[in-house]
Design a protein around this motif. Sequence first.
Motif, PDB file in Angstrom:
ATOM      1  N   UNK A   1      -7.658   6.596   5.385  1.00 21.81           N
ATOM      2  CA  UNK A   1      -6.260   6.271   5.122  1.00 21.81           C
ATOM      3  C   UNK A   1      -6.084   5.101   4.152  1.00 21.81           C
ATOM      4  N   UNK A   2      -6.818   3.985   4.299  1.00 26.18           N
ATOM      5  CA  UNK A   2      -6.678   2.908   3.296  1.00 26.18           C
ATOM      6  C   UNK A   2      -7.104   3.338   1.902  1.00 26.18           C
ATOM      7  N   UNK A   3      -8.125   4.198   1.817  1.00 28.73           N
ATOM      8  CA  UNK A   3      -8.565   4.692   0.509  1.00 28.73           C
ATOM      9  C   UNK A   3      -7.482   5.579  -0.101  1.00 28.73           C
ATOM     10  N   UNK A   4      -6.838   6.389   0.732  1.00 25.38           N
ATOM     11  CA  UNK A   4      -5.714   7.191   0.246  1.00 25.38           C
ATOM     12  C   UNK A   4      -4.612   6.294  -0.299  1.00 25.38           C
ATOM     13  N   UNK A   5      -4.359   5.186   0.389  1.00 20.94           N
ATOM     14  CA  UNK A   5      -3.325   4.261  -0.080  1.00 20.94           C
ATOM     15  C   UNK A   5      -3.701   3.684  -1.443  1.00 20.94           C
ATOM     16  N   UNK A   6      -4.963   3.314  -1.624  1.00 22.69           N
ATOM     17  CA  UNK A   6      -5.414   2.784  -2.911  1.00 22.69           C
ATOM     18  C   UNK A   6      -5.222   3.814  -4.022  1.00 22.69           C
ATOM     19  N   UNK A   7      -5.543   5.071  -3.737  1.00 28.44           N
ATOM     20  CA  UNK A   7      -5.401   6.124  -4.736  1.00 28.44           C
ATOM     21  C   UNK A   7      -3.932   6.379  -5.073  1.00 28.44           C
ATOM     22  N   UNK A   8      -3.083   6.402  -4.047  1.00 24.96           N
ATOM     23  CA  UNK A   8      -1.650   6.625  -4.272  1.00 24.96           C
ATOM     24  C   UNK A   8      -1.058   5.503  -5.115  1.00 24.96           C
ATOM     25  N   UNK A   9      -1.374   4.263  -4.761  1.00 18.70           N
ATOM     26  CA  UNK A   9      -0.837   3.118  -5.492  1.00 18.70           C
ATOM     27  C   UNK A   9      -1.354   3.091  -6.926  1.00 18.70           C
ATOM     28  N   UNK A  10      -2.615   3.454  -7.127  1.00 20.46           N
ATOM     29  CA  UNK A  10      -3.170   3.498  -8.489  1.00 20.46           C
ATOM     30  C   UNK A  10      -2.457   4.554  -9.322  1.00 20.46           C
ATOM     31  N   UNK A  11      -2.168   5.712  -8.718  1.00 17.01           N
ATOM     32  CA  UNK A  11      -1.453   6.769  -9.437  1.00 17.01           C
ATOM     33  C   UNK A  11      -0.035   6.322  -9.800  1.00 17.01           C
ATOM     34  N   UNK A  12       0.630   5.622  -8.887  1.00 13.88           N
ATOM     35  CA  UNK A  12       1.977   5.109  -9.174  1.00 13.88           C
ATOM     36  C   UNK A  12       1.935   4.117 -10.327  1.00 13.88           C
TER      37      UNK A  12
END
Length: 278
Positions: A252-263
């Motif tokens: 889940x934290x890795x997903x958050x990092x990926x989502x924020x990077x995409x944004x």
Amino acid sequence: MFQAGISFAARHVMRIGVALLGFQISRATLQILDVADVVALATNVAIVLAVGWFAAPMLGITRELSLVAAASVAICGASAAAAVACVVMRNDSANRDVACTIGAISILSSAAMILYPPLVQMAGLGPAAGGIFLGGTIHEVAHAVAAGYSVNPETGEMATVAKLLRVALLAPVCIAVSFIASGRGASQKPSLPLPPAFLVGFVLAALLNASGFVPRELSQVTAPLSRFCLVMSMAAIGLTLPWRSIRAFGLKPIMLLLILSAILIGLSLIYVKYHSFW
């Protein structure tokens, strides 16, 4: 007892490394960028932090960890994660999450250094636009600089300045986070939170370097010294972590990092595609 001593020393070395980051801020950071660039970069940082804050409950992770992850994406990778962790993480039980976040953001930044320059060329961005995109999206300072100069020297110079502006935002972000953290506390008597000593050191170092009082030789030495302190502190913390706890970090934290990077990529592309660069 021994592990507690290592962890205590590591956190203090980490604070020293963050304070030394201030010597990377120079007067040129604001002279090369125009007002619109500065506003856009600062706005992107604010949006990523806000998304990280509000996405935490949906992903089932703590607000504190989400702020650490969001700061690592929005500002300057491992250094920002370490700085914000020093403000919001109050005990050693959070060491696993911080260490894993720093490891994950370092991997993402290395991948960005390789993948983003071709994206700049595919999008047809000029040196100024390409530099602001690379400096405004890549997580680590060294990776942003390397990616910029891999395109051409002009892009590299602009990427360096844009990235250092994001580093300069570390101080106000940490102050804001300290207010948020104190507001979530259970103290009956609210008081104005004092900025941590390492953050005061960061601001003083930045002001001294920007004013020209610091010799160039000294500022060149502090950059690798800061990196050394941060790497050594995280390595020491890593030695105190059982591998089972690292596996418990989850996706889940890795997903958050990926989502924020995409944004952050999307926001930066929108700005550089529609802003007029001279």
